[in-house]
Design an enzyme around this catalytic site. Structure first.
Site, PDB file in Angstrom:
ATOM      1  N   PRO A  41     -10.257  -2.154  -0.709  1.00  0.00           N
ATOM      2  CG  PRO A  41     -12.345  -2.770   0.128  1.00  0.00           C
ATOM      3  CD  PRO A  41     -11.214  -1.810   0.348  1.00  0.00           C
TER       4      PRO A  41
ATOM      5  NE  ARG B  34      -8.060  -8.686  -4.566  1.00  0.00           N
ATOM      6  CZ  ARG B  34      -7.189  -9.166  -3.681  1.00  0.00           C
ATOM      7  NH1 ARG B  34      -5.977  -8.687  -3.619  1.00  0.00           N
ATOM      8  NH2 ARG B  34      -7.526 -10.160  -2.870  1.00  0.00           N
TER       9      ARG B  34
ATOM     10  CG  ASP C 145       2.117  -7.774  -4.867  1.00  0.00           C
ATOM     11  OD1 ASP C 145       3.079  -8.366  -5.404  1.00  0.00           O
ATOM     12  OD2 ASP C 145       1.319  -8.340  -4.102  1.00  0.00           O
TER      13      ASP C 145
ATOM     14  CD  GLU D 298      -3.613 -10.126  -9.723  1.00  0.00           C
ATOM     15  OE1 GLU D 298      -3.032  -9.038  -9.600  1.00  0.00           O
ATOM     16  OE2 GLU D 298      -3.804 -10.912  -8.779  1.00  0.00           O
TER      17      GLU D 298
ATOM     18  CG  HIS E 215      -1.563 -11.118  -5.917  1.00  0.00           C
ATOM     19  ND1 HIS E 215      -2.801 -10.848  -6.411  1.00  0.00           N
ATOM     20  CD2 HIS E 215      -1.679 -11.042  -4.566  1.00  0.00           C
ATOM     21  CE1 HIS E 215      -3.651 -10.640  -5.427  1.00  0.00           C
ATOM     22  NE2 HIS E 215      -2.976 -10.749  -4.282  1.00  0.00           N
TER      23      HIS E 215
HETATM   24  P1  NAD Z   1      -9.740  -3.841   5.517  1.00  0.00           P
HETATM   25  O1  NAD Z   1     -11.150  -4.233   5.235  1.00  0.00           O
HETATM   26  O2  NAD Z   1      -9.208  -3.998   6.905  1.00  0.00           O
HETATM   27  O3  NAD Z   1      -9.495  -2.319   5.070  1.00  0.00           O
HETATM   28  C1  NAD Z   1      -9.965  -1.784   3.860  1.00  0.00           C
HETATM   29  C2  NAD Z   1     -10.169  -0.297   4.056  1.00  0.00           C
HETATM   30  O4  NAD Z   1     -10.554   0.265   2.795  1.00  0.00           O
HETATM   31  C3  NAD Z   1     -11.285   0.028   5.070  1.00  0.00           C
HETATM   32  O5  NAD Z   1     -10.839   0.965   6.003  1.00  0.00           O
HETATM   33  C4  NAD Z   1     -12.402   0.573   4.179  1.00  0.00           C
HETATM   34  O6  NAD Z   1     -13.216   1.511   4.836  1.00  0.00           O
HETATM   35  C5  NAD Z   1     -11.580   1.211   3.062  1.00  0.00           C
HETATM   36  N1  NAD Z   1     -12.400   1.517   1.891  1.00  0.00           N
HETATM   37  C6  NAD Z   1     -13.467   0.829   1.406  1.00  0.00           C
HETATM   38  N2  NAD Z   1     -14.000   1.480   0.355  1.00  0.00           N
HETATM   39  C7  NAD Z   1     -13.263   2.610   0.189  1.00  0.00           C
HETATM   40  C8  NAD Z   1     -13.341   3.694  -0.713  1.00  0.00           C
HETATM   41  N3  NAD Z   1     -14.298   3.759  -1.640  1.00  0.00           N
HETATM   42  N4  NAD Z   1     -12.417   4.679  -0.614  1.00  0.00           N
HETATM   43  C9  NAD Z   1     -11.459   4.631   0.342  1.00  0.00           C
HETATM   44  N5  NAD Z   1     -11.349   3.630   1.233  1.00  0.00           N
HETATM   45  C10 NAD Z   1     -12.243   2.631   1.164  1.00  0.00           C
HETATM   46  O7  NAD Z   1      -8.862  -4.673   4.483  1.00  0.00           O
HETATM   47  P2  NAD Z   1      -7.302  -4.990   4.566  1.00  0.00           P
HETATM   48  O8  NAD Z   1      -7.110  -6.297   5.258  1.00  0.00           O
HETATM   49  O9  NAD Z   1      -6.569  -3.797   5.025  1.00  0.00           O
HETATM   50  O10 NAD Z   1      -7.003  -5.272   3.013  1.00  0.00           O
HETATM   51  C11 NAD Z   1      -7.097  -4.245   2.054  1.00  0.00           C
HETATM   52  C12 NAD Z   1      -7.008  -4.837   0.669  1.00  0.00           C
HETATM   53  O11 NAD Z   1      -5.694  -5.345   0.439  1.00  0.00           O
HETATM   54  C13 NAD Z   1      -7.890  -6.090   0.459  1.00  0.00           C
HETATM   55  O12 NAD Z   1      -9.212  -5.731   0.137  1.00  0.00           O
HETATM   56  C14 NAD Z   1      -7.216  -6.798  -0.669  1.00  0.00           C
HETATM   57  O13 NAD Z   1      -7.766  -6.346  -1.892  1.00  0.00           O
HETATM   58  C15 NAD Z   1      -5.757  -6.342  -0.571  1.00  0.00           C
HETATM   59  N6  NAD Z   1      -4.847  -7.453  -0.253  1.00  0.00           N
HETATM   60  C16 NAD Z   1      -3.783  -7.675  -1.064  1.00  0.00           C
HETATM   61  C17 NAD Z   1      -2.903  -8.717  -0.800  1.00  0.00           C
HETATM   62  C18 NAD Z   1      -1.699  -9.002  -1.663  1.00  0.00           C
HETATM   63  O14 NAD Z   1      -1.055 -10.049  -1.501  1.00  0.00           O
HETATM   64  N7  NAD Z   1      -1.313  -8.116  -2.574  1.00  0.00           N
HETATM   65  C19 NAD Z   1      -3.128  -9.530   0.311  1.00  0.00           C
HETATM   66  C20 NAD Z   1      -4.222  -9.264   1.139  1.00  0.00           C
HETATM   67  C21 NAD Z   1      -5.074  -8.221   0.856  1.00  0.00           C
END
Ligand code: NAD
Length: 327
Positions: free
Chosen positions: A206, A234, A258, A263, A294
């Site tokens: 995130p 992001r 993406d 954006e 996105h």
């Molecule tokens: P999640 O919370 O299940 O996983 C996020 C992971 O990132 C966790 O394991 C966490 O420990 C890790 N993390 C946090 N801080 C970190 C750091 N400093 N260094 C390394 N790892 C770290 O979330 P998810 O459901 O897997 O989603 C991940 C991200 O994907 C979301 O936060 C969102 O920004 C993005 N996303 C994008 C879209 C899109 O359409 N492009 C859609 C949904 C989510």
């Protein structure tokens, strides 16, 4: 409940109508919520917001004055809502905590494969009757090293797919996902080591104060010169200027994105003229960058789950006064 759905897009409207089953009175507007459009909410019990809406302090106060009690978010993220102000104004806010992680992971794979096998160039050549293959050489993913930054729901789904391709998996996260280690044999390491070793670096963490510009001049310098970089997480996790400089000086090879750090004023709408953003123009036109707007979440399954949870949150507020996904 009478619900105003702000920032309605064509891609989601029917999913919301189907999920609602006439339980609530849904009114759709394409207007984005901001302090100028908050007045539209007069007489509504709830609003349903998209990630591009702006529920800042002024908007929230006007929602409250207009009688709105609930904010149902059609997204996981809630950085577009001033939660403190919402609480102070007794407005309840709930999100969609999870929906098809496969949708986003599979889009990351689509970007990776399109870049690696030069699919866009191949299609363009095809249309100009140029059937030479000289510029279309990719590499086998089999036995290559894939570095995954963030092994939560989406990163884990991507890891499993890459395991299926026969790749060696490296990970970097602040927590180790033990289940994923058992299942895939993924190895946790430092970000520097991951970047040093990986032929593909893909990020799924995130955007937080700790991850802002996690990928910058220094981290791009750690990467292999033939590496492919994928970001479906992001935009703000990547310093775009540093990334373009790194591509131009061949610190790594290609980027599939993406998301883009600036954006918000650009994506999810049609513009009559070019957006006034030179960095974005440079990014979009870079020959080694593949960029989508996105859309990683845009599958039938994910849209259906988002709509279902958005409506469930409203159902629970109406019946119980509390939603299980309240923030
Ligand atoms: P999640 O919370 O299940 O996983 C996020 C992971 O990132 C966790 O394991 C966490 O420990 C890790 N993390 C946090 N801080 C970190 C750091 N400093 N260094 C390394 N790892 C770290 O979330 P998810 O459901 O897997 O989603 C991940 C991200 O994907 C979301 O936060 C969102 O920004 C993005 N996303 C994008 C879209 C899109 O359409 N492009 C859609 C949904 C989510």
């Amino acid at each position: 409940m009478k619900v105003l759905v702000y920032s309605t897009h064509g891609f989601e409207k029917n999913f919301l109508i189907n999920a609602n089953q006439n339980k609530h009175d849904l009114f759709f507007t394409t207007e984005q919520l901001n302090e100028n459009t908050a007045s539209l909410s007069n007489g509504f019990d709830a609003v349903a917001l998209f990630s591009s809406d702006n529920a800042n302090s002024k908007s929230i106060q006007e929602l409250k004055t207009n009688g709105v009690k609930y904010i149902s978010l059609r997204s996981v993220g809630y950085d577009h809502v001033d939660i403190n102000i919402a609480q102070q104004n007794s407005l309840k806010v709930a999100n969609v905590p999870a929906y098809s992680p496969q949708a986003i992971a599979e889009h990351a794979v689509a970007l990776l494969m399109t870049l690696n096998r030069k699919i866009i160039l191949a299609q363009n050549l095809m249309h100009t009757n140029d059937y030479r293959l000289d510029d279309l050489i990719g590499f086998d993913l089999y036995k290559k090293t894939v570095g995954i930054v963030g092994t939560g729901k989406i990163g884990a789904a991507f890891s499993r797919i890459m395991k299926g391709f026969g790749c060696n998996l490296l990970a970097h996260d602040i927590y180790e996902n033990q289940e994923l280690i058992q299942e895939t044999g993924i190895t946790y390491t430092s970000l520097q080591n991951l970047c040093n070793q990986a032929d593909v670096v893909a990020i799924f963490c995130p955007l937080t104060p700790q991850t802002k510009y996690l990928f910058n001049k220094e981290s791009f310098n750690w990467m292999k010169s033939n590496a492919i970089f994928i970001n479906v997480a992001r935009g703000g996790v990547v310093n775009t200027r540093d990334m373009l400089d790194a591509l131009n000086t061949k610190k790594f090879a290609q980027a599939g994105l993406d998301v883009y750090e600036n954006e918000k004023p650009i994506y999810f709408k049609k513009h009559d003229k070019k957006p006034d953003d030179l960095l974005f123009e440079e990014l979009k036109n870079h020959p080694n960058v593949l960029i989508t707007g996105h859309q990683a979440f845009l599958t039938q399954e994910a849209l259906s789950q988002i709509a279902q949870t958005t409506i469930n949150n409203l159902d629970q507020w109406e019946k119980l006064g509390v939603s299980e996904h309240e923030i």
